[in-house]
Design an enzyme around this catalytic site. Sequence first.
Site, mmCIF file in Angstrom:
data_model
loop_
_atom_site.group_PDB
_atom_site.id
_atom_site.type_symbol
_atom_site.label_atom_id
_atom_site.label_comp_id
_atom_site.label_asym_id
_atom_site.label_seq_id
_atom_site.Cartn_x
_atom_site.Cartn_y
_atom_site.Cartn_z
ATOM 1 C CB SER A 39 -102.206 -96.575 69.270
ATOM 2 O OG SER A 39 -101.692 -96.435 70.357
ATOM 3 N N GLY A 40 -100.748 -93.008 69.713
ATOM 4 C CA GLY A 40 -101.177 -92.170 70.455
ATOM 5 C C GLY A 40 -101.586 -90.692 69.807
ATOM 6 C CE1 TYR A 41 -106.203 -88.471 70.701
ATOM 7 C CE2 TYR A 41 -105.702 -87.274 72.725
ATOM 8 C CZ TYR A 41 -106.622 -87.918 71.798
ATOM 9 O OH TYR A 41 -107.834 -88.025 72.301
ATOM 10 C CB ILE A 42 -97.320 -87.289 70.057
ATOM 11 C CG1 ILE A 42 -97.742 -86.548 71.119
ATOM 12 C CG2 ILE A 42 -96.113 -86.818 69.269
ATOM 13 C CD1 ILE A 42 -98.217 -85.098 70.915
ATOM 14 C CB CYS A 64 -96.356 -79.357 74.586
ATOM 15 S SG CYS A 64 -97.588 -79.943 76.191
ATOM 16 C CG ASN A 72 -101.183 -79.580 72.555
ATOM 17 O OD1 ASN A 72 -102.194 -78.824 72.103
ATOM 18 N ND2 ASN A 72 -101.537 -80.910 73.128
#
Length: 347
Positions: free
Chosen positions: A9-12, A149, A314
């Site tokens: 569920s995270g951005y990455i 990053c 990033n």
Amino acid sequence: MQVGIVGGSGYIAGQLLRMLAFHKDIEIKIVSSKSHAGEKLSRVHPDLLNILDLRFSDMDPVDLASRVDLVFLALPHGTSINYVPDIYEIGTKIIDMSADFRLKDPDLYREWYGFEHNYPDLLEKFVYGMPEFHRNEIKNSRYVSVPGCIASSTIYSVAPFSMLNLDNNIVTVDAKVGSSGSGSGTDSSKNYSERYNSVRAYKPVHHRHTPEIEQEIKYISGKNIKIAMSAHSVNMVRGILTTSNIFIDLDEPDALSQLREFYKNEKFIRLIFDRKSNFRYPDPKTVIGTNFADLGVISDGYIKRIVSLGAIDNMIKGAAGNAIQSMNIMNHFDESEGLLIPAAFPV
């Protein structure tokens, strides 16, 4: 090849899913998220609507790993370490997005991350996931630890000059990072009202990417170069710009030649040198959504230094992109498969 993502569920994880969805050699089999179990991926990642018709699973990470050929661990720092030993025993390939297996010295985890690393033998199994410097190791490994990053942008900028005769072997780095670099958590400092119109020195000293930068620069150059970094959060969502001051007497043509020669065979490294363009130096705006690292260098004869600039997304070249590039190498796919995507411009 079937892959799974733990911590989906995270951005990455969202960026992994976005790119893997169009990878010709990959089937995304399972994506786990305890907080969103049973929900469609598109509820959390709306850009995936009509792209991936999957739901989040609450499957145990080790059980998930046993059902796929390769697992991406997109978990907070200090969490992957709880699952990797058991996944290692199963034999599933692992690409870890956290810092848990980046550093070769286990004692550094106590100092920089605040936890004891009890698996020094596994640290040796993981390859640092910078394809430009570890291509052959990645090719022969089953375990990759993806760099941080800011570390990525800094290493790309500093590495070409690290084997030269630097003054005092100290490099100062100013890093400016978009809000997505802090992840998708609920910390109030990430709120729009807190970040908008703000340039915040959130880590002026002792940034935890420092030891991995120094570790990698030593691997490349054989030298113990100290990194003095200050990191700032700025008013953009994604992207990093690092400005590295390298104290050496080197004129601009020679500095550019050094940079160009060092990366001459690297498809995802771009040299920016166009003094008539609006983008005469690297700018995060032109790499958003891509796996490119844009690099540039300027000479300052006044105090005998060069300024080496690096711009990356990033979440892509600083995370998911390098992860997929490493996966491609590890599995003998075309290294650029799923990654040759231009930036959306203008944004």
